[in-house]
Design a protein around this motif. Structure first.
Motif, PDB file in Angstrom:
ATOM      1  N   SER A  84      30.933  20.393  52.121  1.00 49.18           N
ATOM      2  CA  SER A  84      32.291  19.846  52.024  1.00 49.18           C
ATOM      3  C   SER A  84      32.568  19.187  50.682  1.00 49.18           C
ATOM      4  O   SER A  84      33.660  18.634  50.497  1.00 49.18           O
ATOM      5  CB  SER A  84      32.528  18.825  53.146  1.00 49.18           C
ATOM      6  OG  SER A  84      31.615  17.741  53.027  1.00 49.18           O
ATOM      7  N   THR A  85      31.640  19.232  49.777  1.00 48.74           N
ATOM      8  CA  THR A  85      31.832  18.650  48.450  1.00 48.74           C
ATOM      9  C   THR A  85      31.273  19.590  47.396  1.00 48.74           C
ATOM     10  O   THR A  85      30.378  20.402  47.678  1.00 48.74           O
ATOM     11  CB  THR A  85      31.125  17.290  48.327  1.00 48.74           C
ATOM     12  OG1 THR A  85      29.724  17.457  48.609  1.00 48.74           O
ATOM     13  CG2 THR A  85      31.719  16.280  49.298  1.00 48.74           C
TER      14      THR A  85
ATOM     15  N   VAL B 107      31.902  27.199  50.712  1.00 49.22           N
ATOM     16  CA  VAL B 107      31.180  27.608  51.921  1.00 49.22           C
ATOM     17  C   VAL B 107      31.807  26.964  53.149  1.00 49.22           C
ATOM     18  O   VAL B 107      32.030  27.626  54.184  1.00 49.22           O
ATOM     19  CB  VAL B 107      29.680  27.237  51.807  1.00 49.22           C
ATOM     20  CG1 VAL B 107      28.956  27.575  53.099  1.00 49.22           C
ATOM     21  CG2 VAL B 107      29.042  27.927  50.625  1.00 49.22           C
ATOM     22  N   GLY B 108      32.109  25.681  53.063  1.00 46.53           N
ATOM     23  CA  GLY B 108      32.710  24.988  54.202  1.00 46.53           C
ATOM     24  C   GLY B 108      34.058  25.579  54.575  1.00 46.53           C
ATOM     25  O   GLY B 108      34.372  25.731  55.777  1.00 46.53           O
TER      26      GLY B 108
ATOM     27  N   ASN C   1      27.675  19.928  61.284  1.00 52.50           N
ATOM     28  CA  ASN C   1      26.548  20.317  60.447  1.00 52.50           C
ATOM     29  C   ASN C   1      26.840  21.498  59.534  1.00 52.50           C
ATOM     30  O   ASN C   1      26.156  21.656  58.516  1.00 52.50           O
ATOM     31  CB  ASN C   1      25.336  20.655  61.324  1.00 52.50           C
ATOM     32  CG  ASN C   1      24.736  19.446  61.999  1.00 52.50           C
ATOM     33  OD1 ASN C   1      23.874  18.761  61.454  1.00 52.50           O
ATOM     34  ND2 ASN C   1      25.202  19.156  63.217  1.00 52.50           N
ATOM     35  N   ALA C   2      27.840  22.313  59.878  1.00 54.30           N
ATOM     36  CA  ALA C   2      28.120  23.504  59.090  1.00 54.30           C
ATOM     37  C   ALA C   2      29.325  23.350  58.178  1.00 54.30           C
ATOM     38  O   ALA C   2      29.447  24.087  57.191  1.00 54.30           O
ATOM     39  CB  ALA C   2      28.333  24.703  60.016  1.00 54.30           C
TER      40      ALA C   2
ATOM     41  N   PRO D 175      39.930  13.358  58.175  1.00 50.98           N
ATOM     42  CA  PRO D 175      39.540  12.599  56.957  1.00 50.98           C
ATOM     43  C   PRO D 175      39.405  13.461  55.711  1.00 50.98           C
ATOM     44  O   PRO D 175      39.473  12.932  54.597  1.00 50.98           O
ATOM     45  CB  PRO D 175      38.194  11.979  57.341  1.00 50.98           C
ATOM     46  CG  PRO D 175      38.176  11.976  58.830  1.00 50.98           C
ATOM     47  CD  PRO D 175      38.931  13.200  59.239  1.00 50.98           C
ATOM     48  N   ARG D 176      39.212  14.769  55.874  1.00 52.24           N
ATOM     49  CA  ARG D 176      39.023  15.666  54.731  1.00 52.24           C
ATOM     50  C   ARG D 176      40.126  16.724  54.671  1.00 52.24           C
ATOM     51  O   ARG D 176      39.907  17.832  54.188  1.00 52.24           O
ATOM     52  CB  ARG D 176      37.656  16.362  54.830  1.00 52.24           C
ATOM     53  CG  ARG D 176      36.475  15.412  54.938  1.00 52.24           C
ATOM     54  CD  ARG D 176      35.188  16.182  55.186  1.00 52.24           C
ATOM     55  NE  ARG D 176      34.054  15.286  55.398  1.00 52.24           N
ATOM     56  CZ  ARG D 176      33.250  14.841  54.450  1.00 52.24           C
ATOM     57  NH1 ARG D 176      33.452  15.213  53.201  1.00 52.24           N
ATOM     58  NH2 ARG D 176      32.255  14.024  54.735  1.00 52.24           N
ATOM     59  N   VAL D 177      41.337  16.367  55.168  1.00 49.68           N
ATOM     60  CA  VAL D 177      42.393  17.362  55.294  1.00 49.68           C
ATOM     61  C   VAL D 177      42.844  17.897  53.937  1.00 49.68           C
ATOM     62  O   VAL D 177      43.261  19.051  53.825  1.00 49.68           O
ATOM     63  CB  VAL D 177      43.587  16.762  56.065  1.00 49.68           C
ATOM     64  CG1 VAL D 177      44.258  15.658  55.264  1.00 49.68           C
ATOM     65  CG2 VAL D 177      44.586  17.829  56.443  1.00 49.68           C
ATOM     66  N   LEU D 178      42.740  17.103  52.877  1.00 49.59           N
ATOM     67  CA  LEU D 178      43.159  17.578  51.555  1.00 49.59           C
ATOM     68  C   LEU D 178      42.270  18.702  51.054  1.00 49.59           C
ATOM     69  O   LEU D 178      42.710  19.542  50.259  1.00 49.59           O
ATOM     70  CB  LEU D 178      43.152  16.421  50.556  1.00 49.59           C
ATOM     71  CG  LEU D 178      44.175  15.299  50.805  1.00 49.59           C
ATOM     72  CD1 LEU D 178      44.046  14.222  49.752  1.00 49.59           C
ATOM     73  CD2 LEU D 178      45.589  15.865  50.829  1.00 49.59           C
ATOM     74  N   SER D 179      41.024  18.730  51.501  1.00 47.27           N
ATOM     75  CA  SER D 179      40.108  19.788  51.069  1.00 47.27           C
ATOM     76  C   SER D 179      40.218  21.037  51.934  1.00 47.27           C
ATOM     77  O   SER D 179      39.763  22.112  51.521  1.00 47.27           O
ATOM     78  CB  SER D 179      38.665  19.269  51.113  1.00 47.27           C
ATOM     79  OG  SER D 179      38.496  18.142  50.273  1.00 47.27           O
ATOM     80  N   PHE D 180      40.806  20.913  53.127  1.00 51.50           N
ATOM     81  CA  PHE D 180      40.865  22.049  54.057  1.00 51.50           C
ATOM     82  C   PHE D 180      42.295  22.230  54.585  1.00 51.50           C
ATOM     83  O   PHE D 180      42.513  22.422  55.776  1.00 51.50           O
ATOM     84  CB  PHE D 180      39.911  21.817  55.237  1.00 51.50           C
ATOM     85  CG  PHE D 180      38.461  21.690  54.868  1.00 51.50           C
ATOM     86  CD1 PHE D 180      37.659  22.808  54.721  1.00 51.50           C
ATOM     87  CD2 PHE D 180      37.901  20.435  54.653  1.00 51.50           C
ATOM     88  CE1 PHE D 180      36.314  22.692  54.382  1.00 51.50           C
ATOM     89  CE2 PHE D 180      36.564  20.298  54.313  1.00 51.50           C
ATOM     90  CZ  PHE D 180      35.768  21.432  54.171  1.00 51.50           C
ATOM     91  N   GLU D 181      43.287  22.190  53.689  1.00 54.61           N
ATOM     92  CA  GLU D 181      44.683  22.269  54.137  1.00 54.61           C
ATOM     93  C   GLU D 181      44.993  23.607  54.786  1.00 54.61           C
ATOM     94  O   GLU D 181      45.636  23.663  55.839  1.00 54.61           O
ATOM     95  CB  GLU D 181      45.627  22.037  52.951  1.00 54.61           C
ATOM     96  CG  GLU D 181      45.785  20.580  52.570  1.00 54.61           C
ATOM     97  CD  GLU D 181      46.890  20.385  51.559  1.00 54.61           C
ATOM     98  OE1 GLU D 181      47.499  21.395  51.135  1.00 54.61           O
ATOM     99  OE2 GLU D 181      47.166  19.229  51.197  1.00 54.61           O
ATOM    100  N   GLU D 182      44.569  24.691  54.189  1.00 52.11           N
ATOM    101  CA  GLU D 182      44.875  26.019  54.735  1.00 52.11           C
ATOM    102  C   GLU D 182      44.216  26.215  56.096  1.00 52.11           C
ATOM    103  O   GLU D 182      44.830  26.750  57.032  1.00 52.11           O
ATOM    104  CB  GLU D 182      44.416  27.089  53.758  1.00 52.11           C
ATOM    105  CG  GLU D 182      44.832  28.495  54.159  1.00 52.11           C
ATOM    106  CD  GLU D 182      44.507  29.525  53.091  1.00 52.11           C
ATOM    107  OE1 GLU D 182      44.663  30.722  53.366  1.00 52.11           O
ATOM    108  OE2 GLU D 182      44.086  29.113  51.990  1.00 52.11           O
TER     109      GLU D 182
END
Length: 576
Positions: free
Chosen positions: A65-66, A72-73, A57-58, A127-134
């Motif tokens: 996430s978009t 924020v995410g 949810n966070a 599934p969203r690893v490209l957006s949260f690589e670090e």
């Protein structure tokens, strides 16, 4: 802090309605309260559900996430990972074991609970690893630390291997790449996977030269430190640069050590010995570890393939005064002096070796086939060895060395034999090496082809099943006897009986003690051996000399002179 999952979901919904600027701090306060709650409040199972609900949810909802909410995410996920690391660090620092017993410690401090929480976070993140690589890299690094502390080396390396280091979505420094590669290499080596470690070591070598401070003698010069001090920037920047250089130095030492361990595991003992010996001189390494590296260098040098390269390595190590205190010094000196290594000395050395250094070798079928094809043929040597008067040992049935250590010692003893004998029959060599004649021939042929032994094999001109002739050796006797007649001296300076005959009498080279009867038998064996081996060659030489003499006689006959008398005596002879 919410007391139930329903309250947690409601509170997360309330925070999601806040502006982007205030949401990260609200999320951080909520997860901090959840993670710091004692086990009596949030049990392990309840904590796992709560963290999963929080992340869903966070972080991974469409709001955070978009688009603009992605910032924020990312911040929320970074705070989540940092808070877990902080709680665990504080708990270890305080070492409050009594809190774990009465349930006042946070449930996240339990390694099993923390592992499940981190694995669940990474699963949701995939599934969203490209957006949260670090953030994914930080979570994987923390999970790898946890697995490493539990000595699950291979799984810890597998977690780090999934970190994207060549992604185009973020900039990764060469030093960070080198750090990750070296960490993976160390974990794979601990997990007994030298093949995988070699792959990542080669990747590390691609970026090694791009990291300042890695290549060098292992310590920074005053000029390098002065250059950092003179650079513009605050004290914090200079301190950061110094830490980076110190870290680079450690990475460079780790690279050399891992390289030596991989060479050792791959049985490239010559290269491993050189690397270990270099590291044993690095002052930054603890003295105890330097002694371990020196010991590893000596062991690897003894196991190296016998030949000129190993001789150079042994000469370097024997001159190092530190090796005198090592348990391998006795066998090191004997190997350096090219003495025959006895079975009891090999057994004592075997106790000091690692499992991979005494691993079994694949069977060599070529020598076995040769033995089978010649099993029906009985040579003169085998007849002599079976004679009770000579008391020869029974021929060995081994066709090849069985272990890494066995192969190293057989090759060393063969090279030592080249210093003792001018030539030796293959059956006699087999008795010396505890191999069948075919196995001894296979070993000698391989060393000759590889340029590690200067010799040649006569299989046709001998009636004894083959003779190995050593070339370019300093000898004082053409009969094949060692100078002095008895061979090398054993431990304590006692002379060991040694047969220098052309073949069969080799039991002295591996035996103990001598007597008058043994020496007389040795000379009888030498005489019989010489008589049987060279008769055909002497007959051939006599035949050639007789043919040459016949030619001279024919030429003299053409001039009216017959060998021994003349048909018509010359005038000078008649007058006389």
């Amino acid at each position: 802090m919410p007391s139930s999952i329903e309250e947690l979901v409601n509170e997360l919904g309330t925070i999601s309605s806040q502006p982007n600027a205030s949401r990260p701090s609200s999320y951080h306060a909520l997860i901090k309260a959840i993670l710091n709650s004692p086990t009596s409040g949030y049990g392990p199972h309840q904590l796992q559900i709560a963290t999963s609900t929080y992340l869903q949810n966070a972080v991974f909802n469409d709001l955070n996430s978009t688009g603009g909410g992605l910032i924020v995410g990312r911040q929320v996920l970074t705070n989540f990972e940092a808070e877990i690391a902080k709680i665990v660090s504080d708990h270890r620092l305080n070492d409050r074991m009594d809190e774990a017993e009465d349930g006042s410690a946070p449930a996240i401090t339990d390694p099993e609970v923390r592992r499940k929480v981190l694995e669940d976070a990474l699963e949701k993140l995939q599934p969203r690893v490209l957006s949260f690589e670090e953030q994914a890299s930080a979570l994987r690094s923390q999970l790898s630390d946890l697995l490493e502390s539990e000595e699950d080396w291979v799984e810890a390396a597998r977690v780090l291997q999934a970190i994207p280091l060549d992604s185009g979505h973020r900039t990764v420094s060469d030093q960070f790449k080198l750090k990750m590669y070296m960490r993976i290499v160390r974990l794979l080596l601990e997990g007994d996977d030298p093949v995988g470690a070699d792959v990542y070591l080669k990747r590390a070598s691609m970026v090694l030269h791009n990291v300042p401070g890695v290549i060098g003698s292992g310590s920074f010069s005053d000029a390098s430190k002065m250059e950092i001090t003179n650079q513009e920037g605050s004290d914090e920047d200079q301190e950061r640069r110094m830490k980076e250089l110190e870290e680079a130095k450690v990475l460079g030492l780790q690279f050399k050590l891992c390289q030596a361990r991989i060479y050792d595991a791959q049985r490239r003992f010559s290269e491993a010995s050189v690397r270990y010996h270099e590291l044993s001189y690095v002052a930054e390494i603890d003295e105890g570890e330097r002694n371990m590296m020196l010991s590893a260098a000596v062991t690897a040098s003894i196991l190296s393939p016998a030949g000129p390269q190993r001789s150079r390595i042994l000469a370097t190590l024997i001159r190092d005064e530190r090796t005198h205190s090592l348990p391998q010094h006795t066998i090191l000196s004997k190997v350096f002096l090219e003495h025959i290594i006895r079975p009891h000395e090999i057994q004592a050395f075997e106790k000091l070796l690692a499992p991979h250094q005494v691993a079994r070798l694949a069977s060599n079928s070529s020598a076995a086939v040769m033995a089978a094809s010649s099993s029906s043929t009985t040579t003169d040597d085998t007849e002599m060895e079976s004679s009770p008067s000579l008391n020869r040992p029974k021929a060995s049935t081994r066709h090849a060395p069985s272990t890494v250590l066995d192969r190293a010692m057989i090759e060393h003893n063969l090279l030592s034999a080249s210093r003792l004998y001018s030539n030796i029959t293959l059956s006699g060599l087999g008795s010396l090496l505890d191999l069948s004649p075919q196995g001894a021939e296979e070993t000698a042929r391989r060393m000759i082809v590889q340029g590690r032994l200067k010799a040649w094999i006569d299989q046709v001109g001998s009636s004894t099943g083959g003779v190995l002739f050593f070339v370019d050796q300093d000898r004082k006797s053409e009969t094949g006897l060692v100078a002095g007649g008895l061979g090398n001296s054993g431990p304590g300076g006692e002379a060991q009986p040694s047969s220098g005959s052309l073949g069969a009498g080799v039991e002295g080279a591996g035996g103990s003690g001598g007597s008058g009867d043994g020496i007389e038998g040795l000379w009888d064996s030498v005489a019989a051996d010489l008589d049987s081996k060279w008769t055909k060659r002497w007959d051939s030489q006599i035949s050639r000399a007789a043919g040459s003499l016949e030619d001279v006689c024919q030429k003299l006959g053409k001039h009216g002179v017959v060998a021994g008398r003349a048909k018509t005596p010359p005038a000078s002879v008649s007058a006389a």
